[in-house]
Each structure stands twice: as C-alpha cells, then as structure tokens.
Motif scaffolding. Structure first.
Motif, short mmCIF file in Angstrom:
data_model
loop_
_atom_site.label_atom_id
_atom_site.label_comp_id
_atom_site.label_asym_id
_atom_site.label_seq_id
_atom_site.Cartn_x
_atom_site.Cartn_y
_atom_site.Cartn_z
N PHE C 158 0.81 -1.22 0.00
CA PHE C 158 0.00 0.00 0.00
C PHE C 158 0.85 1.29 0.00
O PHE C 158 0.36 2.36 -0.37
N ALA C 159 2.09 1.19 0.47
CA ALA C 159 2.87 2.41 0.71
C ALA C 159 2.93 3.36 -0.49
O ALA C 159 2.67 4.57 -0.33
N PRO C 160 3.28 2.86 -1.68
CA PRO C 160 3.37 3.82 -2.80
C PRO C 160 2.07 4.56 -3.05
O PRO C 160 2.07 5.75 -3.36
N LEU C 161 0.95 3.88 -2.91
CA LEU C 161 -0.35 4.51 -3.15
C LEU C 161 -0.66 5.54 -2.08
O LEU C 161 -1.19 6.63 -2.36
N LEU C 162 -0.35 5.21 -0.83
CA LEU C 162 -0.66 6.13 0.26
C LEU C 162 0.26 7.35 0.24
O LEU C 162 -0.18 8.49 0.45
N GLU C 163 1.53 7.10 0.00
CA GLU C 163 2.48 8.22 -0.06
C GLU C 163 2.10 9.20 -1.17
O GLU C 163 2.30 10.40 -1.05
N ALA C 164 1.53 8.66 -2.25
CA ALA C 164 1.14 9.52 -3.38
C ALA C 164 -0.27 10.08 -3.23
O ALA C 164 -0.77 10.72 -4.15
N LYS C 165 -0.89 9.81 -2.09
CA LYS C 165 -2.28 10.27 -1.86
C LYS C 165 -3.19 9.83 -3.02
O LYS C 165 -4.06 10.59 -3.46
N ALA C 166 -2.98 8.63 -3.49
CA ALA C 166 -3.68 8.17 -4.69
C ALA C 166 -5.00 7.48 -4.39
O ALA C 166 -5.83 7.32 -5.27
N ASP C 168 -8.38 6.35 -1.57
CA ASP C 168 -9.25 6.63 -0.43
C ASP C 168 -8.75 5.83 0.78
O ASP C 168 -8.70 4.60 0.75
N THR C 169 -8.40 6.50 1.85
CA THR C 169 -7.83 5.79 3.01
C THR C 169 -8.88 5.23 3.95
O THR C 169 -8.55 4.59 4.94
N SER C 170 -10.13 5.43 3.63
CA SER C 170 -11.16 4.99 4.59
C SER C 170 -11.66 3.58 4.31
O SER C 170 -12.36 3.01 5.13
N GLY C 171 -11.30 3.02 3.15
CA GLY C 171 -11.88 1.70 2.86
C GLY C 171 -10.90 0.75 2.23
O GLY C 171 -11.23 0.03 1.28
N GLY C 217 0.71 1.44 11.13
CA GLY C 217 1.78 1.61 10.15
C GLY C 217 1.31 2.38 8.92
O GLY C 217 1.98 3.30 8.44
N LEU C 218 0.15 2.01 8.42
CA LEU C 218 -0.35 2.68 7.21
C LEU C 218 -0.73 4.13 7.50
O LEU C 218 -0.55 5.01 6.64
N SER C 219 -1.23 4.38 8.68
CA SER C 219 -1.57 5.75 9.04
C SER C 219 -0.31 6.61 9.07
O SER C 219 -0.30 7.76 8.62
N ALA C 220 0.77 6.05 9.59
CA ALA C 220 2.03 6.79 9.61
C ALA C 220 2.49 7.08 8.19
O ALA C 220 2.95 8.19 7.88
N VAL C 221 2.36 6.12 7.32
CA VAL C 221 2.78 6.30 5.93
C VAL C 221 1.92 7.36 5.24
O VAL C 221 2.42 8.21 4.50
N ALA C 222 0.60 7.28 5.51
CA ALA C 222 -0.33 8.19 4.83
C ALA C 222 -0.33 9.58 5.43
O ALA C 222 -0.73 10.55 4.79
N GLY C 223 0.11 9.67 6.67
CA GLY C 223 0.03 10.95 7.36
C GLY C 223 -1.39 11.29 7.79
O GLY C 223 -1.70 12.43 8.11
N SER C 224 -2.23 10.30 7.79
CA SER C 224 -3.60 10.51 8.26
C SER C 224 -4.17 9.15 8.62
O SER C 224 -3.61 8.11 8.27
N SER C 225 -5.32 9.15 9.27
CA SER C 225 -5.88 7.90 9.76
C SER C 225 -6.34 7.00 8.61
O SER C 225 -7.04 7.44 7.71
N VAL C 226 -5.95 5.76 8.70
CA VAL C 226 -6.27 4.80 7.66
C VAL C 226 -7.09 3.67 8.25
O VAL C 226 -6.80 3.21 9.36
N SER C 227 -8.09 3.23 7.53
CA SER C 227 -8.94 2.15 8.02
C SER C 227 -8.86 0.97 7.05
O SER C 227 -8.99 1.13 5.83
#
Lengths: 344, 344, 344, 344
Positions: C158-166, C168-171, C217-227
């Motif tokens: 998931f990291a590349p997608l989250l880092e690129a804000k590509a 939806d982090t909620s689902g 971990g994913l929330s840290a990568v995304a810089g926001s809360s991830v579900s």
C-alpha cells in the motif's frame, strides 16, 4: 433398524463411522460417547455432518450404550479392554477398532504396549476382523478385534502367495506408506503441515506395534511361522495406505501369479485385482472400502512384488468395521459401503 | 429410469457426474462420449469406477445421444454451442456445464472468448442454472446453462445482501481461491505439483472470463447494474472454492445480517448458513453439493465480509448439474446428492 | 565478528535466524536459549543444522546473553517485554521479532493481547522495523520492534499509493493468505496435515491481532488515519504470504501506477516490482528476503489491485531481522541475505 | 573465474545449477542454451532469478559454448550423446547430468532407451560421477556421467555393506520414493496437483531405466555381480528422494553396523550418518547437497535396513554436478555448496 453405539467418536475413525452409518439403510446411530467433548454437538467438531446429524457427544458414564445392538470402539488402545468385557457379558456385540484384542497372546500385547492387559481371557475368544480371511468366524463373533490398517493391506497382499505356499516365509518384506490420518487426530508437532508436509520418512523401523499383529495373521494364513521385516513410512497426504511387498518365490510356485490373485479374490466385493501391467494408487480408493492389488515379477526374477492400496480410514478401519457388522448381522456385506472413491 | 448421456467425459466434471449419476436411483448413464478416448473403458482412465461402471467412451459421431432424455455437456467452451441446437430442437433436454450459453448477450461472449458464437439465438432462451436463484425457470427449461464454479459461490454469497438492497452495488469485491481441479484435467506445466504445489498466487486479475457472468448474475439479483472487482487465486490443493466477499453497507441495511442470511436460505437444502462466529473451510464440503456461508461485520464497521465455500466439482459443476436435472424432471431436488463430505 | 544471542530458538523464526546467521560473514551466534529444550543440541531438533552448528540450547537463566552485541527475540508475545528492558539498559541492542513493542500505545496492545504490558515506556522508544519505510530510524535504534509478517506485505504493497495520496484511506481492503508456518511450531490440531491440508479457510475475520499494527503503520505512511478491512486465510503449504490489496483510486491519482511503484522501490534491494502484466507467486521468494509486488487496475476501473508476496519466515521475520541488524551495525544491508529462492 | 556453459537450462536441474553456480565464488555462467526458449530471459521462466541473473537463453546453434571451460548438460536423454563428442575432442570438460553415458555398455543403454547410441566409444571413457565412490577418477575426467538421483541414494546406502562383504548380493531390495520434480518440468497429466497430489503409488515396477545403472554401480562396489529389486514410488511433494534398502546379513558381517557406516563416511563432507536410533527425512536435506543415512537392524534379525535421503535436484543432480566440477578443477570440494537445507 439396528441400534448402534460408538465409543470414542472424536477421532477420524469416529467421523468416518458416522459418514458411513448415517447413510446405512439398516443402522441407526443412537449414542456416541466422548469424555473430553461430552455435550458438544458432533457437527461443531465435524462440519461435514451439519444437516445430517443432530447428535451430541455424551459422557460414557451417562449410559446409552446398554440399548445398542452393536457397539463400536474407536478409542486409543487400553480403553476398550476396560469396558468391553461388561458389554460382551450383557450379550451386546462389539467391534473394536483399537488394538486391544488383536493379539491372541495377552503377554505379547503387554510387551508391545507396555501396560497390563486387564481382560486377557477375551483375547482368545475375540475374532480377528479381516473378512476376506476370517469371514466365517465373524458371523457368530461376540467380539471382533478389527484388523489394523497396515495389517489389512499387508495380509490381503501376501495371502494368495502364502496360501499357495509360493514364497519363502522366512524373509518377507513389507515397505509400506501411510497418510498422516493414520496417526489420528492428536495435537503432535510431528504431524503439522509444517513438519510432515513436503517430506517423506520411515518411522518405527526398529519395531512398530503392528508387527506382531502382521506376523500372527500371516502365520495363521500360511499355517506356519512367518517372519516379516516391516518398514512404515509417512506420506505428506491425509488418507491412504500403500503396501509394497517383497517375497522370494519358491520352487514349485504357480507360474501365473496374476491368475492366482484373480482367482483368490474373484468373489470378494472389496478386493480388486488390477489387470496385469497396472499398478494401484491410493487415491483410487479414497473414501471407498476397496483394496486394489497388483502382482508383478520384475525382470522375471525370483522376487515377487505385490502392491496394495486401501483407504486407511475405510477398509483400514471404519469401512471394514461396517463390513464386519453387516456380516455379524446377516445383512448384505456391501450394505452402506457402496461409496465410490473420490477422484480427483 | 431416466436415460442420461454425457458429452465430454474425460475431464473432472465428467468423472464427478459419473460418481453421482451411477448412484442416482432414477438415472441410468447410457452413453458417454469422447473424441480422444473413444473405445477406452472409463475405469481405465478413472480407476475409482472399477466394478461400478462397465461403459467405454464412444465417439460422438457414433450416436447414442439421440435416445437420451437428458444430455450433459462437460466439454471445454466452444463445443456445446455446435451440438446443442440440434439436441434442443429434437426435444432433448440439455444441461451445459460449459460457458457457452451463460451470457445472454452473445456479443459479450465473443468478446471474452475470442471466437464467433454460432448459436446466439439459444443464449436468450437458455436458463441460467443456479437453482437457489433461478429454480422456477429451470423447471421447464430446454437448455440449462449451468453456473460456473466461482460465480456460484460469489452469487450465493452476495445474493441476500443485494436482494435486501443492503450494500453499495458499485464497488463489490470478490477475492476468491480455487483448488487446481478448477483448471481441468489438462497437461499444463503451471499445474504440476512442482509448479502449483507449495505456492499461492493470484491470476487473471486484469480480466477473468467469469467476470461478465458474475456481473450479469448479480445485476439480475440486484435489479440494477452491479460492478465487481474479481480476483481469483490458485491454492495448492485439488478441490474447493473459497469466496471472500467485501461490500460497503448502505444506510438502512438490516441490522441483523446473520438473520438476513439465515432467512434467505432457510429452505435451501444445499446452502448452509453457519452459526454466527463460525467460518467455513473448503474441506467441510469436499465431495458434497453444499455451500457453507458465513457473514461477518469486522469491528462493527461498514464493510461486510461474506465467506462462502463449495466443492468446485460438485456444487460448482456436476452436483449442481444433477440438482438441475432433478428440478427439470420433477424429482426430489436432493435425490442422488445426499453424499456426506469427506473429512479428513 | 558480531556476537549474537537468540532468545527462544525452538520455533521456525529461530531456525531461520540460524540458517541465515550461520552463513553471515560478520556474525557469530554465541548463545541460543530455550526453557523447554535447554541442554538439547540444536541439530537434534533441526537436522538441517547437522554439521554446521554445534550449539545446544541453554536455559535463559544461565546467562550468556550479556556478552552479546545484538540479541534477537524469537519468542511468543509477552516474553520479550519482561527481559528486553534490562538488556536495553545495559546497552545491548535488541531486535524483537515478537509483537511486544510494535504498538506505540501500550493500552492498545493490552486490549488486543489481553494482558498487562509491563514495560510500556519502551513502546514509544522502540523503532518499528520495516526498513523500506523506517530505515533511517533503525540506524540508531536500541530496540527494533520488527514488523509482523502480514503487516510487512501489506505495508509494502500500500505504501506507494498512500504516499502519493492516490487512494481513499477509509476503505482499504487486505485479503491475505499465509502458509501454516505463520502459526508457529506448536502442537495444535488445527494445523495438522489432516486438518489444514487440502483445505482453505479464512480466520480471524472478526479481528486479528495484526490489524492495529497494520492501521498504525499505514496511518504513519499516509500521514492521516487509515482504516483497513483485513481478512487472513490459511493456505495448505508451509511458507509464504500473499497479500491481495484493494483500494479506490482518488481523483488526481497518478495515471501510471506501474511507474509509481517502480520509482518508489527503485533503490530497494529487497523489493522487486514485477513488470506490468506479471503477477507474483509465493514460491518465487521461498527462502529469500525478497518482496515481489505487482500493481493492476482491472478493466481500467477505479479499484486498484496490488498483489505482494514474501516468505513469512524470511522477509516476514528472520531475514528482515538480519536486514535490521545490518542497518543497525553499519554493515551492507544485503550481507548474509543473498540467498536465492528455491524453485521448485 | 571458470567459464561455465549449460546446455538445456529450462528444466529443474537447470534452474538448480543456476541457483548454485550464481553464488559459486569461482564460477561464472557464460551461456545457457535452450532450443525452445531461445531469446527468453531466464528470470521470466524462473522468477527466483530476478535481480541475480541477466542471462537469456540462447539457441545452441548460436555458439558460445566453445569458450567455456566446463559444460554441463541438463538435457533429456539422447541429446548429450550428439554434442558431447565434439566438445570433448576440443578439450572442454563435460559434466553430463543425463543418462547418456552412465552405462559402460552402449548395447545395454540401447536396450533400455530404445534408440541407437551414436557415440558408444565415449561410454567406456566416461567417468561415473558419484564422488564418494569414484572421486579419484573424476579428477582427470574429460567426461563425467553424473550418477542419477535414485542411484545416488541407493549406492551411498548399500556401499558400506557391500564393501564389507556383509550382505548377500543376490537379493538386494530398494524400495524408494521420489518427489514429483524427479519427473522433470514437463506437461504431463500424471504429474498435475490433481493427479499426483494426495496420492501415493509405485511405478516402473516391471523395469525402471535406473535399474541397470544401479546394478552396474553396486557390482563395481561389491567386486561381483549384484542383483537388485528396485521399486520407485511417487510422493505428493516436490523435492526429495528416500531410499529404504533391505539386505540379508551374511555370516561374518561386522557386528557394529553403525560403526561400519560412520567410519566409511567419516571424511565425506556430504554424507551424514545419523546417530543410532535416528531416521532421516527428506526435508532435512531440502536444497542442500547432503545425503543423510541411517542403518537399522530391526528386532536384531538378519535383515538390515538402510534409509537414506537426498534432495534429488541437489545431491541427486545439480549439487553433485558442482561437486564434480570442484573436484575436476582442483577447487575445495564444498565450494559453493555450503547451502543449509530449508526447514520448515
């Protein structure tokens, strides 16, 4: 309907008995006991029984066995010998899938199992349960000591040769292999996917508890003392036993071994001698009560090789138990056992 | 007795049809065809049929199908569509296990299968064979296009949610896994023990031929267009399909999803909704025509997870075919299908 | 030479650590402890070590760890947290393969593990051990809480997608599968060949202990809360984790996802982005410290599918531990980890 | 650096050679040929080589072998015999993993392989490649005909007994089992997961091509004619050979067989005689060049049982090939072969 009880139903022989008996036209499973799982529904433990079985395990102390016409013991060794004498005395008929009454000499049993045999008197009376060899005695038996899984495959494979006095009885070799279900449903590290998977090994080479049973049985068939070197192996699969049997042909052995085998088993519904040139594989009998056998004489030399397969949980345990029950009760021997093996 | 013909009997769906039909009280297999194996006895190819089936494969050109009341096609795609029209015209009833008539729009079929559809007219008439959803149409069908294996598990799993308008239909996800028998009995390096054993992988992510069938079926159930992301995986085992289904709950969805599922399938003999807290496993239905389903709402969040298992060769193919036959002929739907799954 | 100690060496992570460290040019295993097996030679338990390792397990109480430069904990949860504080205080560097320090908030740990956390202070200091994401913090860490096996595959995917804000982090959805070695070397009926073999199932759907670690971990990568909805499955094989990850692309996501992934991991020696159109399989990394990843956008729709594989015992545990050690000690990161995966 | 060429690199012996040679400190793989896959990158076929091997297969006609110091043939039979004579004449050293030069008598080869042997002259010159028995001849060999997989395990197991004249040479029995990789990487229905999985069978009982090689090798060891009954079996796993060997002890045989075996292999780096009471399993040598052996005398009777395991692709093929190369080139025999087996 025959009222059936099962003692010790939490193992694989137990669930296989249920799979067969729940579809047997003349049998009705009345009670199934388990100390550890009393109160638990069977289908919680074995989800394949959902919708076909509403029973729950009962504690053996809670009774229920008294009403049964036939009681199967699917217990570890050293359990049946404590309860069976009472049942037999009461006139109930018992089929013991465990090793408790297989050896006619209780002293030999004690030597291999390391515990005192508390009902040695029944050892002599118990009928050894391998229908293709002991059928006539099973008819009236009060107690059937069902043949073990390896012993079934080995005896069916060697019997035609021994009966025909075709081979040297002093140096038989049985190199056998079993799926992991032969070890039962017990929490052992050695039988984890991560340990037994993707690997193959021999075990019990120095001495396996089935050895005295095998030699006792084959000696009875041969009418003289038989000596076997028995090496079992563990195969990374669930079901199936494969026996690879070696013997030295004697002078005067029948020339046509294929014919010898075919005639020996011509009338047996559960023994299938394969055409010359074929070899059996364990999956061909998965879930079925069949033993498939092939006889080969490699390079035309003096060593005969017999290969035989059974499903260790069916012809090697629960199916053979139902077969014995049918014989004891005068039912058609194949009743409830017409299941076709699952390929693939 | 119903006279049954099977076209294309050398694959796994073929041998499973035989396993079931040979024990079906009202069916008699009259003919089974194979171009490649004509003349060969079935039990030479499938040794589990020894003693229960004396048939040999016949060449389709040699006839024999004309007398049959029902003809099953267990052929690769693009075979049935050439023969079925004649049979249907003659008044014979056909159950096609292949994909040839599953898509109502022949143009879509051509797009996914890359070949012209030579009897598109029958696509519209063919009844989609998933009894729990299309039972009433199967009764009078001349041609049943039996549901595929993945589509069966996926549709049974999503149906209660879609019928109840409980979930967002634009973003369904089906992460599924199949045993290797789903790939058929073909000599492919990728499916050797040495390649598919001890490994797990996704395949067909960019587009799998079952996708249009799944979306067509789910759209019919939902009454509106449904979009699915479908990812199949290959499991190092022989039988079984496991569907893990994800959907977003809509406002107004029923609160008690367990109850929703239980009520939906309360009268279905072959769909078993597990108690809350349980999860299904493929082995629980090995050899049986059952679909076991569980519904879960992890952490009480808005994503509902449905898990469903079938035996791909039974409820996903041959068992479902027999079920459809029973419905078409007015027989009890469970006739010949009361096989208990094999555990272990 | 670096002096290495291993606490809890009787499990699969332990034997893998040995396989790697015994061939590591700069490491020397000085001591390996086990309460249960103290005195036993390692090669009696793990015959693959015969001839390459003369060590015996020692009781942790007998010391020997004090001299070690680095101490690995390959223990069940709730063991490390009792010993690690002393070691850290003494200035020894610790790499904990267990879950004891992975969650920064000890209260969350207590909620999922159901026991009090006795050294919560270290939770905040511990560096999360996933080098491709936290490398710079590992360099000076006194205590590395190594990432879990599922979390490693999921975060790398998931990291590349989250880092690129590509996306939806909620689902986010993670449908994963693991070989049985993920359950450790423990005597459990559920993991026998006869239970887990030839079957596939989901488990822990309602809540798996790796979930909070993944979301943290994913929330840290995304810089926001991830579900995340996380569903693990058990595969009938020994080694390997496969993660199938689903996310909804956001407006403004990069068009070329393949390029996004390739650039993200261009300099990573242990992450291998497969060419477009390829999909990974677990066996390709068996025994190796590699993560192979593919990114796909089925049908060009808005759901992106990432598939990632690791060997759960190597990149998911012991290999990653050695990688972390190399980083901590300023050694080349790939030292001792150049093992080529075993195909077939 | 030694320049190495590989002919026929698309099979499992080929990818194993690469796994070992790519990490060999003194070898450099210059060329690898394949008619069918010319132009294809190796890592497209074998993804475990991604990042460690940039080679592509070349057509054998395109040359490249001429520069190589050593050429390995990992081809099916009847390929090497056409090319090897030229290479040998040119002074290149050849290690042939196929069966083409294993039998000293080309007429016997022709009988078993059913084709004319086109370079019979080299049969007599070729050195049989089983270092523990023929090491001294390998040193200067121009052509090594590497021992087969079954023959390696069987000869290492019987050698101590035969050299000591301890057993009757007229009735040796070898009951062996192999993982499916022994059948190579070929598209055969019989080796699919769905056919070979969850099953066990004997094959080739009437006569297997390894028989003459085994008898030739054992006769050389015994110094007199040896007769073997050889029954191979197929195990549902990928790697590993297990040999279970039976022989009748002669009068005058050494009493301490354990000691006999330990002394025989005391200086062999790749043969490991297990402690008395232990038995080997194939997984203990998975990926390693080791043969583990145990000797047992069940019940103290006259039949000795030897069990031996190897990885058929390593000590039974590619590892042994590298071992032979090391010997031929005067390198340390274990160079590049210090791989620890993968457990679990």
């Amino acid at each position: 309907m025959i009222k059936v009880g099962i003692v010790g139903g939490t193992g694989y022989a137990g669930v296989e008995l249920l799979r067969l008996l729940l579809r047997h036209p003349q049998a009705s499973v009345a009670v199934i006991t388990s100390r550890g799982e009393a109160g638990q529904r069977l289908d919680a433990l074995f989800p394949n029984l959902r919708g076909v079985c509403d029973l729950a395990f009962t504690d053996p102390a809670d009774g229920g066995l008294d009403d049964c016409d036939v009681v199967f013991f699917a217990t570890p060794h050293n359990v049946a010998l404590k309860t069976v004498p009472d049942l037999v005395e009461r006139g109930q008929r018992v089929i013991d899938l465990s090793a408790d009454y297989r050896l006619r000499d209780a002293a030999v049993w004690e030597q291999w199992y390391g515990e005192p045999h508390t009902s040695p008197g029944l050892c002599a009376e118990a009928v050894y349960g391998l229908p293709e060899i002991t059928r006539s005695q099973i008819v009236d038996a009060r107690l059937v000591a069902l043949a073990g899984c390896y012993p079934t495959a080995i005896q069916l494979g060697f019997a035609p040769l021994l009966e025909a006095k075709a081979v040297d009885t002093s140096g038989l070799i049985a190199s056998c292999a079993s799926g992991v279900s032969g070890a039962g449903r017990q929490a052992k590290i050695a039988n984890l996917v991560t340990e037994a998977g993707e690997s193959f090994k021999a075990y019990g080479v120095a001495g396996h508890r089935h050895l005295p049973e095998i030699e006792q049985g084959l000696s009875a068939v041969a009418g003289s003392s038989v000596s076997v070197t028995f090496v079992p192996h563990l195969v990374p699969m669930t079901r199936g036993i494969h026996a690879t049997l070696f013997a030295q042909l004697e002078d005067g052995a029948p020339e046509d071994l294929q014919d010898l085998f075919e005639r020996r088993y011509a009338d047996e519904p559960f023994v299938d001698v394969l055409p010359a040139g074929s070899l059996p594989q364990t999956r061909s009998v998965r879930g079925a009560n069949t033993c498939q056998i092939a006889v080969t004489q490699p390079q035309g030399r003096d060593t005969v090789v017999v290969t035989a397969v059974i499903d260790n949980l069916v012809k090697g345990a629960s199916g053979q138990a139902v077969q014995a029950m049918n014989i004891m009760l005068g039912l058609p021997e194949t009743m409830g056992l017409e299941v076709i093996a699952l390929i693939p």
